[in-house]
Design a protein around this motif. Sequence first.
Motif, short mmCIF file in Angstrom:
data_model
loop_
_atom_site.label_atom_id
_atom_site.label_comp_id
_atom_site.label_asym_id
_atom_site.label_seq_id
_atom_site.Cartn_x
_atom_site.Cartn_y
_atom_site.Cartn_z
N ALA A 1 -20.04 5.07 12.68
CA ALA A 1 -21.06 4.12 13.14
C ALA A 1 -22.46 4.69 13.00
CB ALA A 1 -20.78 3.74 14.60
N ILE A 2 -22.60 5.99 13.30
CA ILE A 2 -23.91 6.63 13.15
C ILE A 2 -24.33 6.66 11.68
CG2 ILE A 2 -25.15 8.82 13.40
CD1 ILE A 2 -23.50 9.34 15.91
N ASN A 3 -23.40 7.02 10.79
CA ASN A 3 -23.72 7.06 9.36
C ASN A 3 -24.12 5.68 8.85
OD1 ASN A 3 -23.13 9.78 9.27
ND2 ASN A 3 -21.02 9.47 8.57
N ARG A 4 -23.39 4.64 9.30
CA ARG A 4 -23.73 3.29 8.85
C ARG A 4 -25.12 2.89 9.33
NH1 ARG A 4 -20.09 0.86 11.36
NH2 ARG A 4 -21.34 -0.08 13.02
N ALA A 5 -25.42 3.22 10.57
CA ALA A 5 -26.74 2.88 11.11
C ALA A 5 -27.85 3.61 10.36
CB ALA A 5 -26.79 3.20 12.60
N LEU A 6 -27.65 4.89 10.06
CA LEU A 6 -28.68 5.66 9.34
C LEU A 6 -28.91 5.10 7.94
CD1 LEU A 6 -27.73 9.31 10.37
CD2 LEU A 6 -29.67 7.96 11.16
N VAL A 7 -27.81 4.75 7.25
CA VAL A 7 -27.97 4.21 5.91
C VAL A 7 -28.66 2.85 5.96
CG1 VAL A 7 -26.73 3.38 3.87
CG2 VAL A 7 -26.01 5.49 4.99
N GLN A 8 -28.29 2.02 6.92
CA GLN A 8 -28.92 0.69 7.03
C GLN A 8 -30.39 0.81 7.35
OE1 GLN A 8 -26.44 -1.15 9.97
NE2 GLN A 8 -24.99 -1.99 8.46
N VAL A 9 -30.75 1.74 8.23
CA VAL A 9 -32.17 1.93 8.56
C VAL A 9 -32.94 2.43 7.34
CG1 VAL A 9 -33.78 3.29 9.94
CG2 VAL A 9 -31.77 2.26 11.02
N ALA B 1 -18.26 2.25 1.12
CA ALA B 1 -17.27 3.29 1.38
C ALA B 1 -17.06 3.48 2.88
CB ALA B 1 -17.71 4.61 0.74
N GLY B 2 -18.15 3.43 3.65
CA GLY B 2 -18.02 3.55 5.10
C GLY B 2 -17.24 2.39 5.69
N ALA B 3 -17.45 1.18 5.15
CA ALA B 3 -16.71 0.02 5.66
C ALA B 3 -15.22 0.18 5.39
CB ALA B 3 -17.23 -1.26 5.01
N ARG B 4 -14.87 0.71 4.19
CA ARG B 4 -13.44 0.94 3.91
C ARG B 4 -12.86 1.97 4.86
NH1 ARG B 4 -15.30 0.62 -1.52
NH2 ARG B 4 -15.30 2.90 -1.68
N ARG C 1 1.50 -1.17 -1.44
CA ARG C 1 1.15 -2.45 -2.05
C ARG C 1 2.14 -2.74 -3.15
NH1 ARG C 1 -4.07 -0.14 -2.03
NH2 ARG C 1 -5.46 -0.96 -0.44
N LEU C 2 2.01 -3.90 -3.76
CA LEU C 2 2.95 -4.29 -4.80
C LEU C 2 2.75 -3.46 -6.06
CD1 LEU C 2 5.25 -6.28 -5.25
CD2 LEU C 2 3.59 -7.87 -6.22
N ASP C 3 1.51 -3.04 -6.35
CA ASP C 3 1.22 -2.35 -7.60
C ASP C 3 1.05 -0.85 -7.44
OD1 ASP C 3 1.25 -4.67 -9.09
OD2 ASP C 3 -0.84 -5.11 -8.60
N ARG C 4 0.73 -0.39 -6.22
CA ARG C 4 0.47 1.03 -6.04
C ARG C 4 0.93 1.45 -4.66
NH1 ARG C 4 -5.71 1.50 -6.90
NH2 ARG C 4 -5.23 -0.04 -8.50
N ASP C 5 1.18 2.76 -4.50
CA ASP C 5 1.69 3.27 -3.25
C ASP C 5 0.58 3.68 -2.29
OD1 ASP C 5 4.55 4.98 -4.73
OD2 ASP C 5 4.25 2.90 -4.11
N ARG C 6 -0.57 4.00 -2.78
CA ARG C 6 -1.63 4.49 -1.91
C ARG C 6 -2.85 3.60 -2.02
NH1 ARG C 6 0.96 7.24 1.79
NH2 ARG C 6 2.40 8.71 0.84
N THR C 7 -3.72 3.74 -1.05
CA THR C 7 -4.94 2.95 -1.07
C THR C 7 -5.87 3.46 -2.14
OG1 THR C 7 -5.91 4.41 0.57
CG2 THR C 7 -4.75 2.47 1.38
N GLY C 8 -6.84 2.67 -2.45
CA GLY C 8 -7.79 3.08 -3.47
C GLY C 8 -8.56 1.90 -4.00
N SER C 9 -8.47 0.76 -3.35
CA SER C 9 -9.18 -0.43 -3.78
C SER C 9 -9.86 -1.03 -2.58
CB SER C 9 -8.21 -1.44 -4.42
OG SER C 9 -7.36 -1.98 -3.45
N THR C 10 -10.66 -2.04 -2.84
CA THR C 10 -11.37 -2.70 -1.76
C THR C 10 -10.55 -3.80 -1.10
OG1 THR C 10 -12.34 -4.26 -3.33
CG2 THR C 10 -13.59 -2.24 -2.87
N ALA C 11 -9.31 -3.99 -1.55
CA ALA C 11 -8.49 -5.07 -0.99
C ALA C 11 -8.11 -4.82 0.46
CB ALA C 11 -7.23 -5.27 -1.84
N GLY C 12 -7.97 -3.58 0.82
CA GLY C 12 -7.60 -3.27 2.20
C GLY C 12 -7.00 -1.88 2.30
#
Length: 369
Positions: free
Chosen positions: A175-183, A204-207, A320-331
Amino acid sequence: MSSRRISVRLRLTLVYGSLFSAAGLVLVLANYFVVRQMLHQPVRVTPREAVAVPLPRDGDLLRTFTDAKGQYRDSVMASMVQWSLLATVIVGVTGLAVGWIVARRALAPLHTMTEAARRLSESTLHERIALDGPRDELRDLADTFDSMLERLDHAFDSQRRFVANASHELRTPLAINRALVQVSMTDPGLPAEIRAVGAELLAAGARQERLIEGLLLLAQSERELTERRPVDLAELAGSALASVPEATADLSPAPATGDPVLLGQMIGNLLDNAVKYNDGRALVTVRTGRDRRGSVVTVENTGRVVPADRIEELFEPFRRLDRDRTGSTAGAGLGLSIVRAVARAHRGSVEAVPRPGGGLTVTVRLAPG
């Protein structure tokens, strides 16, 4: 009745009763042969006694004596058999009663441990068997079970503390990093290159925040519920539909008992997955209602064809159906894992089946409220 369906207590009772009955039967047979042998022994008299007994020439007295002796022998044998059989029945019934009582007393500690294991949950791990009595095999088993409960209690307590601490320690820096970047990005003189880097950092922070929220929710939903209250899945689905205006709904009352926050998050995850993995048809349907087995909520969507043998994999974390690990913005790959964990925490079930033409139909069934 097979041996697997006969309780240990009944088996011990039958063994004890059979031993008593066998002992009584042996006694009867022994008595029978002993008495029979005694009755068939010849009668010896002295010569003086034999002279004193006048015998008629035609032998009528001898035949009368022989007949009387035979009748007496038969009467003795019949009486002995009747009374012996009666004694056997009495001994057998007594053996069954004694065996039942002894088996109940012998198995009482096991019954206590079984009831404790049946009541076992995260909210009752503080309970102990504390079996009294002599130091024997059953006492050792009860003490071992108590030690296991103590270790489980410490483990669950550590997990609760970890989730609470991680909830604060992981969220705050992000949350601190997001606030600093937004400011920083509010500066009108910021170069376009730096602004693009800032946008990537925010994404990246949102993910990372979604991943952490999903992990914490998964850990929380896999724990035993400490508080339950009546809820209506239709109302929770209606609230979740506010963020998915394109979805169609058929909401009938679906009463249940549980944690409204977790159940709402469960339905929200179902809708979120239905939207993320949809295709151009963009069909999302939500239905709630009741059937003979409980209250249900069903979310159906269009999308790519899902092989039936891959359905179970989708409920595993980070799959996921196509991959075993995360690495996309889908979730984060935790949506259906959280759904299953919440359903199990509410003693319910979740089932997913492929739709004809592509997509999934996911049904969560909970016990009625």
